[in-house]
Design an enzyme around this catalytic site. Structure first.
Site, PDB file in Angstrom:
ATOM      1  CE  LYS A 237      45.467   7.098 -24.119  1.00  0.00           C
ATOM      2  NZ  LYS A 237      45.668   7.220 -22.681  1.00  0.00           N
ATOM      3  N   GLY A 238      46.227  10.249 -30.153  1.00  0.00           N
ATOM      4  CA  GLY A 238      46.487  11.418 -30.976  1.00  0.00           C
ATOM      5  C   GLY A 238      46.964  11.093 -32.381  1.00  0.00           C
ATOM      6  CB  VAL A 239      48.558   8.101 -33.667  1.00  0.00           C
ATOM      7  CG1 VAL A 239      48.963   7.405 -34.929  1.00  0.00           C
ATOM      8  CG2 VAL A 239      49.779   8.505 -32.857  1.00  0.00           C
TER       9      VAL A 239
ATOM     10  CB  SER B 297      39.519  16.048 -32.913  1.00  0.00           C
ATOM     11  OG  SER B 297      39.578  14.640 -32.980  1.00  0.00           O
ATOM     12  CB  ALA B 298      43.549  13.234 -35.455  1.00  0.00           C
ATOM     13  CB  SER B 299      38.425  11.647 -34.213  1.00  0.00           C
ATOM     14  OG  SER B 299      37.368  10.756 -34.471  1.00  0.00           O
ATOM     15  CE  LYS B 300      39.881  10.669 -42.413  1.00  0.00           C
ATOM     16  NZ  LYS B 300      40.349   9.847 -43.496  1.00  0.00           N
ATOM     17  CG  ASN B 301      34.515   7.910 -36.101  1.00  0.00           C
ATOM     18  OD1 ASN B 301      33.660   7.603 -36.924  1.00  0.00           O
ATOM     19  ND2 ASN B 301      35.638   7.217 -35.949  1.00  0.00           N
TER      20      ASN B 301
ATOM     21  NE  ARG C 110      39.379   5.721 -38.854  1.00  0.00           N
ATOM     22  CZ  ARG C 110      38.282   6.129 -39.490  1.00  0.00           C
ATOM     23  NH1 ARG C 110      37.877   5.522 -40.582  1.00  0.00           N
ATOM     24  NH2 ARG C 110      37.589   7.159 -39.027  1.00  0.00           N
TER      25      ARG C 110
ATOM     26  CB  THR D   7      36.951   8.117 -27.599  1.00  0.00           C
ATOM     27  OG1 THR D   7      37.937   9.124 -27.698  1.00  0.00           O
ATOM     28  CG2 THR D   7      35.569   8.703 -27.717  1.00  0.00           C
TER      29      THR D   7
ATOM     30  CD  GLU E  92      46.200  17.534 -28.374  1.00  0.00           C
ATOM     31  OE1 GLU E  92      46.341  16.479 -27.739  1.00  0.00           O
ATOM     32  OE2 GLU E  92      45.741  17.553 -29.514  1.00  0.00           O
ATOM     33  CG  ASP E  93      44.703  13.276 -24.756  1.00  0.00           C
ATOM     34  OD1 ASP E  93      44.550  13.854 -25.853  1.00  0.00           O
ATOM     35  OD2 ASP E  93      44.557  12.048 -24.619  1.00  0.00           O
TER      36      ASP E  93
ATOM     37  CE  LYS F 277      45.371  17.303 -32.871  1.00  0.00           C
ATOM     38  NZ  LYS F 277      44.493  16.911 -31.751  1.00  0.00           N
TER      39      LYS F 277
ATOM     40  CG  ASP G 134      42.662  16.059 -28.670  1.00  0.00           C
ATOM     41  OD1 ASP G 134      42.405  15.754 -29.845  1.00  0.00           O
ATOM     42  OD2 ASP G 134      42.962  15.216 -27.796  1.00  0.00           O
ATOM     43  CG  LEU G 135      36.261  14.612 -29.419  1.00  0.00           C
ATOM     44  CD1 LEU G 135      35.266  15.469 -28.654  1.00  0.00           C
ATOM     45  CD2 LEU G 135      35.643  14.207 -30.777  1.00  0.00           C
ATOM     46  CG  ASP G 136      39.196  10.866 -29.657  1.00  0.00           C
ATOM     47  OD1 ASP G 136      38.136  10.327 -29.352  1.00  0.00           O
ATOM     48  OD2 ASP G 136      39.496  11.153 -30.837  1.00  0.00           O
TER      49      ASP G 136
END
Ligand code: G6P
Ligand code: MG
Length: 216
Positions: A46-48, A115-119, A50, A18, A170-171, A146, A10-12
């Protein structure tokens, strides 16, 4: 014992913190909407994704909006968030991450981001981490959030390995569940009280290495 062929991160909250930038950007939005958004509320994001994060924020503020207004606010928050993460430098990579990634490379273990992030592409570029990952699966590539296992299953398939040979880092509680739903073992990054379902929990990558991972 797991025959480890790949690690999916996972990233964030795992590679970089972030969450603090997400928090500032969401809090500013809440201020404009005239309610208080606390750090405790932020834990729920977190992990959710946008849009789900926005739904939670609006619920905290007791605000109801139509779809068009929601999309506008999500875009507004993201513009702010991007203005913060654009300024990130490799100094912000969490301690021990780079040496662990180097160790995996030397051992021939493949790596992916899940990761869920589009960034994600922007963050990896700012942190100069692109070269460490053989595959990147992010919010631009998946449709299910997730704890659905889609993001990790896609990571495994892009790397060409069976889930049973992949370990997830994962966090977020939903991320640990997603890993297990993908039939992968999971290392939780954080506190055992929160991530108790993970197969191993560590506070971070400092003092962590491959031989410790092999105990999983
Ligand atoms: C990660 C973070 C969440 C964030 C989500 C979407 O999962 O933990 O807090 O909401 O990514 O990020 P994005 O950059 O696409 O808004
Ligand atoms: Mg995370």
């Amino acid at each position: 014992m797991t025959d480890i062929k790949a690690c999916i991160f996972d990233l964030d909250g795992v590679i970089v913190d972030t969450a603090k930038y997400h928090f500032i950007a969401w809090r500013e939005l809440a201020e404009e909407l005239r309610f208080e958004f606390t750090e405790e509320h932020n834990e729920r994001l977190k992990g959710v994704s946008r849009m789900t994060s926005l739904e939670i924020l609006l619920e905290v503020g007791g605000i109801t909006l139509d779809e068009e207004q929601k999309l506008k606010l999500a875009a507004q928050k993201n513009d702010r968030y991007v203005s913060y993460i654009e300024k990130m430098t490799p100094d912000e990579i969490l301690p021990g991450v780079v040496s662990f990634l180097n160790e995996l490379r030397l051992a021939g273990i493949k790596t992916a981001i899940g990761s869920a992030s589009k960034n994600t592409p922007l963050i990896l570029e700012r942190l100069k981490l692109e070269k460490f990952f053989d595959a990147v699966v992010d919010g631009n590539k998946v449709s299910e959030a997730k704890p659905n296992p889609e993001v990790f299953l896609k990571g495994a398939s892009e790397l060409g390995f069976e889930p049973k040979n992949c370990i997830v880092f994962e966090d977020a509680v939903a991320g640990v569940e997603a890993a297990h739903n993908a039939r992968m073992k999971c290392v939780g990054i954080g506190f055992p009280e929160v991530l108790g379902k993970a197969d191993m929990v560590i506070p971070g990558f400092q003092r962590f290495n491959l031989s410790k991972l092999k105990e999983i």
